[in-house]
Structure formats: structure tokens, C-alpha cells
Design an enzyme around this catalytic site. Structure first.
Site, PDB file in Angstrom:
ATOM      1  N   SER A  58       0.840  -1.195   0.000  1.00 36.16           N
ATOM      2  CA  SER A  58       0.000   0.000   0.000  1.00 36.16           C
ATOM      3  C   SER A  58       0.875   1.244   0.000  1.00 36.16           C
ATOM      4  CB  SER A  58      -0.946  -0.024   1.208  1.00 36.16           C
ATOM      5  OG  SER A  58      -1.933   0.968   1.086  1.00 36.16           O
ATOM      6  N   ASN A  59       0.346   2.364   0.437  1.00 39.85           N
ATOM      7  CA  ASN A  59       1.115   3.609   0.530  1.00 39.85           C
ATOM      8  C   ASN A  59       0.561   4.426   1.695  1.00 39.85           C
ATOM      9  OD1 ASN A  59      -1.028   5.463  -0.461  1.00 39.85           O
ATOM     10  ND2 ASN A  59      -0.853   4.190  -2.280  1.00 39.85           N
TER      11      ASN A  59
END
Ligand code: C5P
Length: 212
Positions: free
Chosen positions: A25-26
Site C-alpha cells: 500500500s502507501n
């Protein structure tokens, strides 16, 4: 007072699963997209928010659809796009996903030495291809260098009306922060600088520009 204008906003990160307990993810908090949804709703606009996993409350009066992966976000955005007068892609969509998701949690000694990735759909680009002349499409860009040139290229490649340019190299702004500073660039090369302020103030300035 409700208007007939429909606004579609995406927010937050996406999660690309490796196995049932691990994902790529981020650090997107979703704050900018949620601020846009809140500011649009305040203007009496009907808002649908398509959100990745975040720790934020959906603003009152905003319809929300929660998604996890880029593919789910793509499905939701494609389904809702036709009815939207204004669409803002504020989500930080993961560009890649693992080619396959393991069905069970990988044990310590089972960990693969590499994870094969494949490309996620570029949601904004495909919305740009579908866009009618009556629709407004806005993208976000987080650049660390050659900001304006890269942003203008993105406007043309993705058929956007506006791009909101975040300089992520500036300290204390952007990802996770309650503050932002944005340069808005239009397809006609109009440039509007929105100086450092809370994301809610920045959001209402962006909407003022789009609905002027
Ligand atoms: O090309 P880049 O990823 O920098 O463009 C950022 C913009 O594109 C953002 O508005 C983001 O929401 C959107 N995007 C998308 N689908 C992707 C990657 C980015 O819609 N797979």
C-alpha cells in the site's frame, strides 16, 4: 439546499494483497479526498465518495462506497462515472499488485524471495477516455521534480480538465498531514497557486475554481 450537480470523489490508498494478512500500500491518509467531499457537500452538491481504507469519518450527507483494491476502486468509479458532472481522483491508487494472492497466510519459512507484480488499471486515464465534453475530470499529481512539465503532460495524456499538483518534497505537507499546498493547472494552462493551508480550506478553493 441540494443542487442537481453530482460530484464523484475518490480518496485514500488502495491495498494490494499478498496473502490474507499482508498487503502492498502507501501512506495516503485520505484527508484531501475527504476534505473535498466535505467542502462539496457544504456547497449543496451531491457527493459520492469512493474510499480506500482510512481512519476518517465520512462527512455527513456524503454517500460513500468503501473499497480496498485498485480493481475494486476501478469497478466503483467506472460504474458511477457516467452520472458525475465533476469527478476528482484524489486517491493514491497503487500502480501495481501481486500477480497472485496466496490463499493462506505464508509461514515465515515459506516467504518467496520475490513477489511478481502486474499493473493495475490506470483509473483516471480510462475515465479520461470515456469523458464527455459536459464532464469535468480532475486528477492529482504528487511530483518531486519537473512539476509543471510532468503535470501538463499528465493533463494531455489522461484528457483532464485540471490537475492538482502536490509538491511532496515540501516538508509537513501532503501525505498524512492536515495541511497542503497545491498548484492547480488547467488544460488551457491556467495556473492557480493555493498557498499552504488546511486541507479543508484548500478543498473549498479547489471547488470554487471548478464551479466558478
Ligand atoms: O500518473 P500518476 O499516478 O502520477 O497520476 C496520479 C493521478 O492518477 C491521481 O489522480 C490518481 O488518483 C490517478 N491514478 C489512477 N489509477 C492509477 C494510478 C493513479 O487513477 N492506477
Amino acid at each position: 439546499m441540494k443542487s442537481d450537480i453530482q460530484c464523484l470523489i475518490s480518496a485514500g490508498p488502495t491495498r494490494e494483497w499478498i496473502d490474507p494478512v499482508r498487503f502492498i500500500s502507501n501512506p495516503s491518509s485520505g484527508k484531501m479526498g475527504y476534505a473535498l467531499a466535505q467542502a462539496a457537500q457544504k456547497r449543496g452538491i451531491e457527493v459520492t465518495l469512493v474510499s480506500g481504507p482510512v481512519n476518517l469519518k465520512v462527512p455527513d450527507g456524503v454517500r460513500s462506497i468503501m473499497v480496498e483494491t485498485a480493481q475494486e476502486m476501478n469497478d466503483a468509479m467506472q460504474a458511477l462515472f457516467e452520472k458525475a458532472d465533476v469527478t476528482i481522483m484524489a486517491a493514491a491508487v497503487c500502480d501495481h499488485r501481486p500477480q497472485s494472492k496466496h490463499g493462506h497466510k505464508l509461514k515465515k519459512n515459506q516467504h518467496p524471495s520475490y513477489i511478481k507484480l502486474e499493473a493495475n488499471p490506470d483509473i483516471l486515464e480510462s475515465l479520461g477516455r470515456r469523458k464527455k465534453s459536459s464532464q469535468i475530470l480532475v486528477g492529482f499529481a504528487a511530483e518531486t521534480e519537473n512539476h509543471l512539465v510532468n503535470a501538463m503532460t499528465k493533463i494531455h495524456n489522461k484528457n483532464l480538465d485540471w490537475i492538482a499538483l502536490n509538491d511532496v518534497s515540501r516538508k509537513g505537507l501532503g501525505f498524512q498531514s492536515d495541511f497542503n499546498a497545491i498548484t492547480m493547472l488547467s488544460k488551457d494552462e491556467e495556473t492557480v497557486i493555493l498557498d499552504r493551508d488546511t486541507k479543508l480550506v484548500i478543498a473549498s478553493r479547489i471547488l470554487k475554481l471548478l464551479f466558478k
